[in-house]
Design an enzyme around this catalytic site. Structure first.
Site, PDB file in Angstrom:
ATOM      1  CE1 TYR A 171      20.370  21.092   7.970  1.00  9.99           C
ATOM      2  CE2 TYR A 171      21.218  19.811   9.693  1.00  9.99           C
ATOM      3  CZ  TYR A 171      21.493  20.683   8.523  1.00  9.99           C
ATOM      4  OH  TYR A 171      22.685  20.649   7.882  1.00  9.99           O
ATOM      5  CB  SER A 221      26.168  29.827  -2.526  1.00 11.51           C
ATOM      6  OG  SER A 221      27.290  28.948  -2.840  1.00 11.51           O
ATOM      7  CE1 TYR A 253      27.787  22.906  -3.361  1.00 11.10           C
ATOM      8  CE2 TYR A 253      27.103  23.916  -1.336  1.00 11.10           C
ATOM      9  CZ  TYR A 253      27.785  24.130  -2.510  1.00 11.10           C
ATOM     10  OH  TYR A 253      28.015  25.279  -3.171  1.00 11.10           O
TER      11      TYR A 253
END
Lengths: 370, 370
Positions: free
Chosen positions: B91, B191, B282
């Site tokens: 990340y 999702s 995103y």
């Protein structure tokens, strides 16, 4: 687009244009002894297609100069790539045919209608926003079309000030607020817009990182751009390094980038941009798309935008547009905005067109003189 | 990131954690008979790597509850994909190790420091903005960290309301002003963010065009999304047509699109967008980049942006964030915002983790209960 009246065409050769001449109307107008323009010579195309085959130089009969009209004797008008695309019919806005070619230029007021204010014979004017039909010796259009400019302006810059320099200036102002000391990055830096960006940025203390193609003569191109004020000039192959930002030296990371190439050259602009930066696409010379990683958007927070001068000017921006043009002509007059052009007499239109079509390799912008 | 005090770790098994226990400090604190938290069980990782091998459940000794601190007994916390990426160290913001896992969740106030105002034992709170370290039974953090929520909120929604639903809501509000009757288009519609977008849009009268993968079960997925309020659901192969806009029926062209897939699925979102539209990226589930034509930017005037909740929340948005969370919990309480979750006792952390890692195929979101 050519006005209805400028389509009162009289063919120079053969009868194919005769159906376009509104004879009855012309006769009626003449019966009132209205003010008439001189006859005009124009580059006209009757159908879309290869510009060197579909364009013809023809003579147009005089048209009436109505009370709000201004008749302008054209002085100079360039052949821009977008003019070629318009004739080819591949531009998003297809002019209705038959049409007169050309989109920008400069002229001298020849005569004015009775209700015209603020313009007199002898004034220099440009159509602003520009509009189709500048490749002709005389144009008659409403007074609102014409923007009076400083007659001290160099004629060839006045003729070409809108399509390229205004694109450069507007893109520098529209997307990101830049201050002295900031940095922009661009590819296609040797294009005229690219050269204008370098000079207009430098005038405001903004640095430029410039990316050019690898090719014979790239060293000369680098020197030329540096002489215009470029801070850094890299060929694409010089940027095949792990961390392009290591090449920035003491310059801050750029917040704004310009792309007129696409493909790898666009990716290189993106690599230079700082967190939250914006890349504006205004051309696609490589004909390759722009490819962007997901993380560039999410974690680097890049914005990708586009700019099209014709659309921007179409949205009630005439006033802003004209004051920017005055600003640009001031810079041209001072020698702070320059680019190469070749002036060609209108009578040699087709040889200028061949050069503009690239038939003789890379050539300076062709500017017709009338 | 784990606070300094919550890293006062005592290993459940073996001596490898012993160097982390600040013994002297702990002893000194006890000498003043300060208010202490209960001991806590936590999922900790000492180094970045595969989550199923680097995480261990260990016991942490009591920590002091200082005057501005609140000690919270955690009730539930999800395993989000970004939690997994944080442990893997992939990340963009790498938590400093050793660290406690988890980033959002809900808990009940256990005890408060002497200067704490507005929070009392028994209150339900969530860390807002969220912060690392929610996979533990007791957390002690400054009162400013905690947002008191309505105790009537369904616990599993309170535990998961920030990372996915807030992303959906903020993206609907941040980029384009949408009014009732407007349309959005998205890929990755199955999702949880996708499902939230459908429901939150519908609640405001905004229609949604949804793109899903071609796969076994796509008919069921379509039905499920339609039941949530989706107006149209297409598989990617259904959109292999010349003009996707012909599939819009009576719906207006969308001004806003969301992309969490990349590759072809991103191109399909772009195809649906209207002139001047915006696509927000995103996520990148396909691991493929986004490819865009030059003319999409210049002539269609599309804007491409990105959204990352963690960055947005990091910019002094706590107040806005909390009122949006209250709004979202209201919708969850009304049954207007729903998605599938599986509640798993904290003692079964590693089996929940295996499911979250996809070892057993597609599974509902795993929510740990304490």
């Amino acid at each position: 687009m050519a006005s209805v009246r400028s389509v009162a065409l009289k063919a120079l050769s053969g009868p194919s244009w005769s159906y376009l001449v509104p004879r009855a109307q012309t006769l009626r107008v003449r019966a009132f002894t209205a003010t008439m323009s001189p006859p005009s010579k124009a580059v006209v195309y009757e159908q879309h297609g290869p510009p060197d085959t579909v364009t013809r130089v023809i003579e147009l009969p005089p048209v009436e100069v109505k009370e709000n009209d201004v008749c302008v004797k054209m002085l100079a008008a360039p052949i821009n790539p977008s003019d070629i695309n318009r004739i080819e019919g591949v531009y998003p806005v297809r002019p209705q045919v038959p049409a007169v070619g050309g989109y920008e230029g400069v002229g001298e007021v020849h005569s004015v209608g009775s209700a015209v204010k603020g313009l007199s014979p002898g004034d220099w004017v440009i159509p602003s926003p520009p509009s189709s039909g500048t490749w002709q010796t005389y144009i008659v259009k409403d007074q609102d079309v014409w923007h009076k400019i400083n007659k001290d302006s160099p004629m060839e810059y006045a003729a070409t000030i809108t399509v390229n320099p205004l694109t450069a200036l507007k893109m520098l102002e529209e997307f990101v607020t830049l201050n002295s000391g900031d940095v922009i990055v661009q590819n296609g830096a040797t294009s005229i817009v690219g050269q204008c960006i370098i000079q207009l940025a430098q005038y405001r203390g903004i640095h430029s990182i410039n990316i050019i193609r690898d090719r014979a003569g790239s060293d000369e191109a680098r020197e030329k751009l540096k002489n215009l004020g470029a801070d850094e000039v890299f060929t694409e192959s010089q940027l095949e390094v792990k961390n392009v930002k290591g090449l920035l030296g003491s310059l801050p990371e750029p917040a704004l980038g310009f792309n007129c190439v696409g493909g790898n050259a666009a990716s290189l602009v993106l690599k230079f941009l700082r967190q939250g930066g914006t890349m504006v696409t205004y051309g696609g010379m490589s004909k390759k798309p722009i490819t962007v990683s997901t993380s560039s958007f999410i974690f680097k927070d890049l914005s990708l935008r586009g700019f099209w001068l014709q659309k921007w000017m179409g949205t009630d921006k005439a006033k802003e547009c004209r004051s920017m043009i005055d600003y640009l002509l001031d810079r041209a007059r001072e020698g702070k905005l320059k680019y190469e052009m070749e002036l060609v007499p209108f009578n040699n239109f087709h040889s200028a067109l061949d050069k503009a079509l690239g038939k003789q390799g890379s050539q300076p912008k062709q500017v017709l003189t009338f």
